[in-house]
Design an enzyme around this catalytic site. Sequence first.
Site, mmCIF file in Angstrom:
data_model
loop_
_atom_site.group_PDB
_atom_site.id
_atom_site.type_symbol
_atom_site.label_atom_id
_atom_site.label_comp_id
_atom_site.label_asym_id
_atom_site.label_seq_id
_atom_site.Cartn_x
_atom_site.Cartn_y
_atom_site.Cartn_z
ATOM 1 N N ILE A 189 0.868 -1.169 0.000
ATOM 2 C CA ILE A 189 0.000 0.000 0.000
ATOM 3 C C ILE A 189 0.910 1.225 0.000
ATOM 4 C CG2 ILE A 189 -2.032 -1.063 1.045
ATOM 5 C CD1 ILE A 189 -1.194 -0.075 3.735
ATOM 6 N N ASP A 190 0.397 2.318 -0.523
ATOM 7 C CA ASP A 190 1.218 3.508 -0.696
ATOM 8 C C ASP A 190 1.767 4.006 0.638
ATOM 9 O OD1 ASP A 190 0.525 3.432 -3.378
ATOM 10 O OD2 ASP A 190 -1.181 4.791 -3.105
ATOM 11 N N LYS A 191 2.846 4.757 0.555
ATOM 12 C CA LYS A 191 3.483 5.315 1.750
ATOM 13 C C LYS A 191 2.475 6.028 2.639
ATOM 14 C CE LYS A 191 6.877 8.796 3.199
ATOM 15 N NZ LYS A 191 7.870 9.803 2.777
#
Length: 345
Positions: free
Chosen positions: A143-145
């Site tokens: 999942i994105d930062k």
Amino acid sequence: MASRRIEFVIADNPPKRLDKAIARDVPEEASLSRTRLARLIESGGVAVDGQAVTEPKARVAEGAEIVITVEEAEDSHIGPEDIPLDVIYEDDDLIVINKPAGMVVHPAPGSPSGTLVNALLHHCGADLSGVGGVKRPGIVHRIDKETSGLLVVAKSDVAHQGLAAQFERHTVERYYQALCYGTPDGNDPRLRGVRGASFEPGHILKITTQLARHRTDRQRQAVFFEGGRHAITRARIIEAFGTPAVASLVECWLETGRTHQIRVHLAHAGHSLLGDPTYGGKRKISPKALSAAGVAAVDGFSRQALHAAVLGFKHPVSGEMLRFEAPLPDDMQGLITALRLPVAR
């Protein structure tokens, strides 16, 4: 380098091919995936009746004595770091983490340290049996930062292969909660005119497109209808905020899992996520629709308001169905609280 020997006998009615026969009969506690076994055959690590065999398609008969020599997993080149983790579940084969916003999953040129992988190497230590011959956590999805929420990570080669197969077949249950601009409602004629958007029973928005890198900005993804990778997102409104409604809490679930998929799809539909610096544009909330605190909370929210809330899958070793939930983080809950405040008249 230290190694271990795994010895067993091919049982009755084996598959004709060596790779399939040993995959069927290798002891479960060896924790060797089909992919790893194939590599061991090709590298000379498998002996049949005392003779090394390097051809996966070689014939094998029942009663054949198999010896597999496995070199102990090498240490990863990535360094362990003592970073606190919110561990939701852990056993010998996998670990489920509730990742905070701001943490990168895997080291990259711009983020060489402080990542989830660095933290897992410290947390798991000797419990990592090795993925692909290296003592490292097996990252099967990301999942994105700046997205918070649930991730499952493999600790063994078998778990890595089993989890990866489930993600590839799109059988993993993944639900996200997001805060977006506007209300993606089926009664909106504008939304019904968006290419790739349709509605299913229960006012569920379905977005079906192709996704690929943006033609000019390589850090972004973009919607296409030819080329790229097939992507389907579904979303439904949980709660609307404002008078008239100018923002919504939505539940999203993925039929596919592509980079930035929810963010790109909702932006394509005209309902980009609050706080999204990449796809959100510079939208402003009308001060007449929300309280002053609500408007300030939206303007001050500095990340995409997206949280991986539910993760469900079949345990790749035991076969047990597992399902986990993570509550909204404090920043998103605080934003919702502000959005609910009444407008002063």
